[in-house]
Enzyme design. Structure first.
Site, PDB file in Angstrom:
ATOM      1  N   GLY A  38      34.611   5.959  43.554  1.00  0.00           N
ATOM      2  CA  GLY A  38      35.430   7.151  43.769  1.00  0.00           C
ATOM      3  C   GLY A  38      36.679   6.836  44.584  1.00  0.00           C
ATOM      4  N   GLU A  48      39.111   5.631  42.294  1.00  0.00           N
ATOM      5  CA  GLU A  48      39.562   6.779  41.482  1.00  0.00           C
ATOM      6  C   GLU A  48      40.570   7.637  42.245  1.00  0.00           C
ATOM      7  OE1 GLU A  48      35.376   7.765  40.602  1.00  0.00           O
ATOM      8  OE2 GLU A  48      36.023   7.967  38.520  1.00  0.00           O
ATOM      9  N   GLU A  62      30.409   1.291  39.943  1.00  0.00           N
ATOM     10  CA  GLU A  62      29.364   2.284  39.633  1.00  0.00           C
ATOM     11  C   GLU A  62      28.246   1.728  38.768  1.00  0.00           C
ATOM     12  OE1 GLU A  62      32.577   2.947  39.774  1.00  0.00           O
ATOM     13  OE2 GLU A  62      32.970   4.954  40.547  1.00  0.00           O
TER      14      GLU A  62
HETATM   15  N1  3HC Z   1      27.879   6.258  50.224  1.00  0.00           N
HETATM   16  C1  3HC Z   1      27.080   6.401  51.297  1.00  0.00           C
HETATM   17  N2  3HC Z   1      26.819   5.416  52.181  1.00  0.00           N
HETATM   18  C2  3HC Z   1      27.399   4.229  51.954  1.00  0.00           C
HETATM   19  C3  3HC Z   1      28.248   3.983  50.859  1.00  0.00           C
HETATM   20  C4  3HC Z   1      28.488   5.072  49.961  1.00  0.00           C
HETATM   21  N3  3HC Z   1      29.282   4.955  48.899  1.00  0.00           N
HETATM   22  N4  3HC Z   1      28.664   2.712  50.897  1.00  0.00           N
HETATM   23  C5  3HC Z   1      28.111   2.162  51.989  1.00  0.00           C
HETATM   24  N5  3HC Z   1      27.351   3.078  52.637  1.00  0.00           N
HETATM   25  C6  3HC Z   1      26.599   2.882  53.889  1.00  0.00           C
HETATM   26  C7  3HC Z   1      25.536   1.811  53.743  1.00  0.00           C
HETATM   27  O1  3HC Z   1      24.338   2.364  53.259  1.00  0.00           O
HETATM   28  C8  3HC Z   1      25.398   1.306  55.159  1.00  0.00           C
HETATM   29  O2  3HC Z   1      24.610   2.220  55.863  1.00  0.00           O
HETATM   30  P1  3HC Z   1      23.635   1.719  57.035  1.00  0.00           P
HETATM   31  O3  3HC Z   1      24.519   1.088  58.048  1.00  0.00           O
HETATM   32  O4  3HC Z   1      22.975   2.968  57.480  1.00  0.00           O
HETATM   33  O5  3HC Z   1      22.703   0.736  56.392  1.00  0.00           O
HETATM   34  C9  3HC Z   1      26.819   1.419  55.709  1.00  0.00           C
HETATM   35  O6  3HC Z   1      27.500   2.332  54.841  1.00  0.00           O
HETATM   36  C10 3HC Z   1      27.576   0.118  55.703  1.00  0.00           C
HETATM   37  O7  3HC Z   1      27.483  -0.464  54.407  1.00  0.00           O
HETATM   38  P2  3HC Z   1      27.237  -2.029  54.206  1.00  0.00           P
HETATM   39  O8  3HC Z   1      26.156  -2.500  55.097  1.00  0.00           O
HETATM   40  O9  3HC Z   1      27.091  -2.237  52.753  1.00  0.00           O
HETATM   41  O10 3HC Z   1      28.614  -2.608  54.756  1.00  0.00           O
HETATM   42  P3  3HC Z   1      29.461  -3.836  54.229  1.00  0.00           P
HETATM   43  O11 3HC Z   1      30.629  -3.918  55.126  1.00  0.00           O
HETATM   44  O12 3HC Z   1      28.592  -5.013  54.028  1.00  0.00           O
HETATM   45  O13 3HC Z   1      29.978  -3.407  52.766  1.00  0.00           O
HETATM   46  C11 3HC Z   1      30.955  -1.962  51.131  1.00  0.00           C
HETATM   47  C12 3HC Z   1      30.868  -2.356  52.619  1.00  0.00           C
HETATM   48  C13 3HC Z   1      31.569  -3.125  50.323  1.00  0.00           C
HETATM   49  C14 3HC Z   1      31.824  -0.759  51.027  1.00  0.00           C
HETATM   50  C15 3HC Z   1      29.540  -1.693  50.588  1.00  0.00           C
HETATM   51  O14 3HC Z   1      28.908  -0.777  51.456  1.00  0.00           O
HETATM   52  C16 3HC Z   1      29.483  -1.112  49.214  1.00  0.00           C
HETATM   53  O15 3HC Z   1      29.566  -1.850  48.256  1.00  0.00           O
HETATM   54  N6  3HC Z   1      29.294   0.206  49.095  1.00  0.00           N
HETATM   55  C17 3HC Z   1      29.069   0.871  47.852  1.00  0.00           C
HETATM   56  C18 3HC Z   1      30.304   0.981  47.033  1.00  0.00           C
HETATM   57  C19 3HC Z   1      30.021   1.739  45.766  1.00  0.00           C
HETATM   58  O16 3HC Z   1      29.096   1.463  45.051  1.00  0.00           O
HETATM   59  N7  3HC Z   1      30.843   2.742  45.489  1.00  0.00           N
HETATM   60  C20 3HC Z   1      30.677   3.548  44.314  1.00  0.00           C
HETATM   61  C21 3HC Z   1      29.853   4.725  44.648  1.00  0.00           C
HETATM   62  S1  3HC Z   1      29.492   5.705  43.219  1.00  0.00           S
HETATM   63  C22 3HC Z   1      30.892   6.598  42.947  1.00  0.00           C
HETATM   64  O17 3HC Z   1      31.858   6.405  43.620  1.00  0.00           O
HETATM   65  C23 3HC Z   1      30.828   7.591  41.846  1.00  0.00           C
HETATM   66  C24 3HC Z   1      32.159   8.164  41.520  1.00  0.00           C
HETATM   67  O18 3HC Z   1      32.686   7.507  40.403  1.00  0.00           O
HETATM   68  C25 3HC Z   1      32.098   9.616  41.219  1.00  0.00           C
END
Ligand code: 3HC
Length: 678
Positions: free
Chosen positions: A102, A105, A125
């Site tokens: 997102g 996006e 995603e």
């Molecule tokens: N939503 C909620 N919580 C999230 C999150 C998200 N998108 N991304 C990370 N967090 C949380 C983690 O669970 C973690 O929580 P914790 O400390 O309680 O365990 C905290 O944030 C820190 O995350 P990381 O330990 O992973 O931190 P890093 O610095 O190692 O990595 C990151 C950071 C690269 C941003 C990694 O967290 C990541 O890859 N996040 C997910 C990204 C993702 O998949 N985004 C797409 C989401 S789906 C979407 O966007 C749908 C849309 O198209 C409508």
């Protein structure tokens, strides 16, 4: 509650700033704040351009995953982004950290994107079993073309800002430490020009000119995508962008997104996302435990395992001293490491300087004394308790106080190993998986006396070297191999009872594993441990070795292999197995694939339950992390324990009973109470 979004005015530019730690996820309050920010900009005549940026370590890292599966709260991200894009005042995304999902996006809906060179952009995603759901699949191909969009959307790996600029996703790279100022200057230069909107772009012409690119992409990435639903939906959405209007495409994207969101795969993959992060936390070790500084690592053994382990540290910039007993073994080991690095460089994943940098930080030695000043020493020698004890006695004498002494054993008792030292608190198991420079899993084995700082340091270090760590208590085979032995036991029994060994492999392949146990045996070589005496045959494997069927390297093992390593089941082997069964007095019968699947997988779940009951794993999800990263358990089922939850623990218990297999009290009680592991 104060909004995570604030605005600041710099002359005629309104800067909308998100401050929603830790990763600026786009939760409801952030979405509402973004819409309010845009409305503020549009209703203020003195504002002529808008910047969107984030405080903290990163630009928006995506939708808030914790909101998934809950009732939606407006404004939705697609609506918020349509309103943002509709602005006739230029809106610029100022990106640092990771603009993911997102977050990417949001950037796509802005009229322009500037980024610092260290930033990364991506639509990951699919890794959550989803596709972008805020028109990312429609705006991206319109902006950069279908060919460039496909891997981003369907494979999901983020790209560096420089590459994003090359494909047209980023308009300008700006100074690392002056993001806001540079973004403001950029925005001012766009005032008065018609705003470019990604939803109106038609750069996806290549998707129409060469309609085969979608099939070609599928064929090229077939192995990576096998079994996963989301990548195909992603390809369909990108294809739609080239065939339909933006509105129709966005509608189709939404339908696909919702289908995936409510399906089991995404649920399983979201479970895994949080499982991986939870596994890094140790319940009874405080998060602020002081860490031991690891500046230099020693490795004992330069074989396949030792060399692979060493490469992890070298690649992360940590110098390594590697020890062998003989010069030729040392030379061979370091030679293999260099070759591996050079192959990585050939594939463009490393520069020549990086290869030389890594190899330059490696000190090969034959002298134990050279390990004295290491902060961590990992032994990767022969799996034998006496040998390990000898090594640890020596290390205890030589290596400085306060250093961590680790064993890479895959099943031996860490407490017994630690007992030969005067510092059992500093002894730990670090079980890497082969090939250790590739496989993601690190099983961290906590001995009875392992100190908190030793454990906390190991967990932190695992992240630094790109591993996914899970903690196991001391028990034979720890979490992974302990469960594997239950599966292997059944696989061996099944073929004696009459199941086709290729059916056993196929059942696991169909379930989503990359390989079955007999294929694996052929690949690794079934003569490992073969005593070379054809008159002493006590297992099927020995019977195969006795007739020279050593595995793939011999052109025949369980399977026959042609020159291209294609395998076909062998009548000879089937006969050897049935002769063996007869000799043992085992009656053979036809065995269905359902029975094979149940007998292979349910005992693993049962063993997982025992591991939990004994406190050998902290949580069920840690077991899932081990199996997904170390043994190829298909991610889209969420791991063995999550999968068992999905099919129902009562189903597992009934299956075990049907096949006369043991059911642990822990599993039975959970099933009877209608509970789940996770
Ligand atoms: N939503 C909620 N919580 C999230 C999150 C998200 N998108 N991304 C990370 N967090 C949380 C983690 O669970 C973690 O929580 P914790 O400390 O309680 O365990 C905290 O944030 C820190 O995350 P990381 O330990 O992973 O931190 P890093 O610095 O190692 O990595 C990151 C950071 C690269 C941003 C990694 O967290 C990541 O890859 N996040 C997910 C990204 C993702 O998949 N985004 C797409 C989401 S789906 C979407 O966007 C749908 C849309 O198209 C409508």
């Amino acid at each position: 509650m104060t909004s995570p979004i604030r605005t600041e005015k710099h002359d005629n530019v309104l800067v909308i700033i998100s401050d929603n730690p830790p990763v600026n996820a786009l939760g409801q309050a952030v979405r509402a704040g973004l819409v309010a920010g845009i409305e503020e900009a549009l209703s203020d005549d003195s504002v002529e351009a808008v910047i969107i940026r984030c405080d903290g370590r990163t630009f928006f890292a995506g939708a808030d995953i914790t909101e998934f599966g809950k009732p939606p709260q407006g404004p939705s991200l697609p609506d918020a982004l349509d309103r943002l894009e509709a602005s006739d005042k230029p809106v610029v995304a100022a990106i640092h950290g990771t603009a993911l999902g997102g977050g990417c996006e949001v950037a796509l809906a802005c009229h322009y994107r500037v980024a610092v060179p260290s930033a990364k952009l991506g639509l990951p995603e699919v890794k959550l079993g989803l596709i972008p759901g805020a028109a990312g699949t429609q705006r991206l191909p319109r902006l950069v073309g279908a060919e460039a969009a496909l891997p981003l959307v369907a494979i999901g790996n983020p790209i560096p800002a420089k590459k994003a600029k090359d494909i047209g996703l980023v308009d300008e790279l700006v100074s690392e430490d002056a993001l806001e100022a540079d973004a403001i200057a950029f925005a001012k230069s766009k005032i008065g020009q018609p705003v470019p909107r990604s939803s109106e772009g038609n750069a996806n012409q290549d998707g129409i000119k060469n309609p085969d690119i979608f099939d070609e992409f599928r064929a090229k990435n077939g192995r990576k995508m096998r079994g996963f639903d989301a990548p195909n939906a992603a390809i369909e959405a990108v294809k739609t962008a080239g065939e339909k209007s933006y509105e129709e495409g966005a509608k189709r994207e939404r339908e696909l997104f919702m289908q995936l969101m409510t399906g089991t795969q995404s649920k399983a993959m979201r479970h895994y996302f949080f499982a991986e992060r939870a596994a890094n936390k140790i319940d009874d070790v405080p998060a602020d435990t002081p860490l031991i500084d690891i500046k230099k690592v020693g490795i004992i053994g330069a074989g396949t395992m030792g060399g692979g382990i060493a490469m992890n540290f070298l690649s992360a910039g940590i110098p390594v001293t590697i020890l062998e007993m003989k010069q030729d073994a040392l030379d061979r080991g370091t030679g293999v490491m260099r070759k591996n690095y050079e192959n990585t460089a050939k594939r463009g994943r490393m520069t020549d300087e990086q290869v030389e940098g890594a190899m330059g930080s490696l000190t090969p030695t034959l002298d134990y004394g050279d390990l004295a000043d290491c902060d961590l020493v990992i032994e990767a020698v022969y799996e034998n308790m006496d040998v390990k004890k000898e090594v640890f006695t020596k290390l205890d004498e030589i290596v400085k106080d306060g250093a961590i002494l680790a064993s890479n054993t895959s099943y031996l008792d860490i407490n017994e190993i630690a007992s030969v030292t005067n510092r059992p608190g500093y002894v730990i198991g670090l079980h890497f998986f082969s090939p250790a420079n590739v496989m993601k899993l690190l099983e961290v084995v906590r001995g009875e006396k392992t100190r908190d700082d030793v454990l906390a340091t190991s967990m932190k270090l695992s992240k630094k070297i790109g591993k996914v760590a899970a903690v196991s208590g001391v028990c034979p085979g720890f979490i992974g191999n302990r469960m594997l032995s239950k599966r292997q036991e059944q696989a061996n029994k099944l073929i004696l009872e009459g199941a086709n060994y290729w059916d056993v492999d196929d059942v696991l392949l169909e379930f989503g594993f990359p390989m079955g146990p007999f294929q694996m045996g052929d690949l690794a070589g079934i003569d490992i441990g073969w005593h070379r005496d054809p008159s002493k045959v006590t297992t099927v494997r020995e019977a195969l070795c006795a007739v020279g069927r050593f595995g793939q390297k011999a052109g025949k093992g369980f399977y026959d292999y042609d020159e291209s390593r294609n395998r076909t089941p062998s009548d000879e082997v089937k006969q050897i197995i049935s002769d063996f069964a007869e000799k043992e007095g085992t009656k053979q019968r036809d065995i269905s694939k359902d029975e094979i699947r149940e007998r292979l997988l349910y005992p693993m779940v049962n063993e997982g339950a025992k591991i939990l009951d004994e406190g050998m794993a902290q949580r069920a999800s840690d077991i899932d992390v081990v199996w997904i990263n170390g043994y190829g358990w298909p991610l889209y089922t969420g791991g063995p324990m999550f999968w068992a939850d999905t099919i129902g623990l009562d189903t597992v218990v009934a299956g075990l009973e049907k096949h006369d297999l043991p059911v642990s009290d822990y599993l039975r009680k959970k099933a009877e109470a209608g509970k789940t592991f996770n």
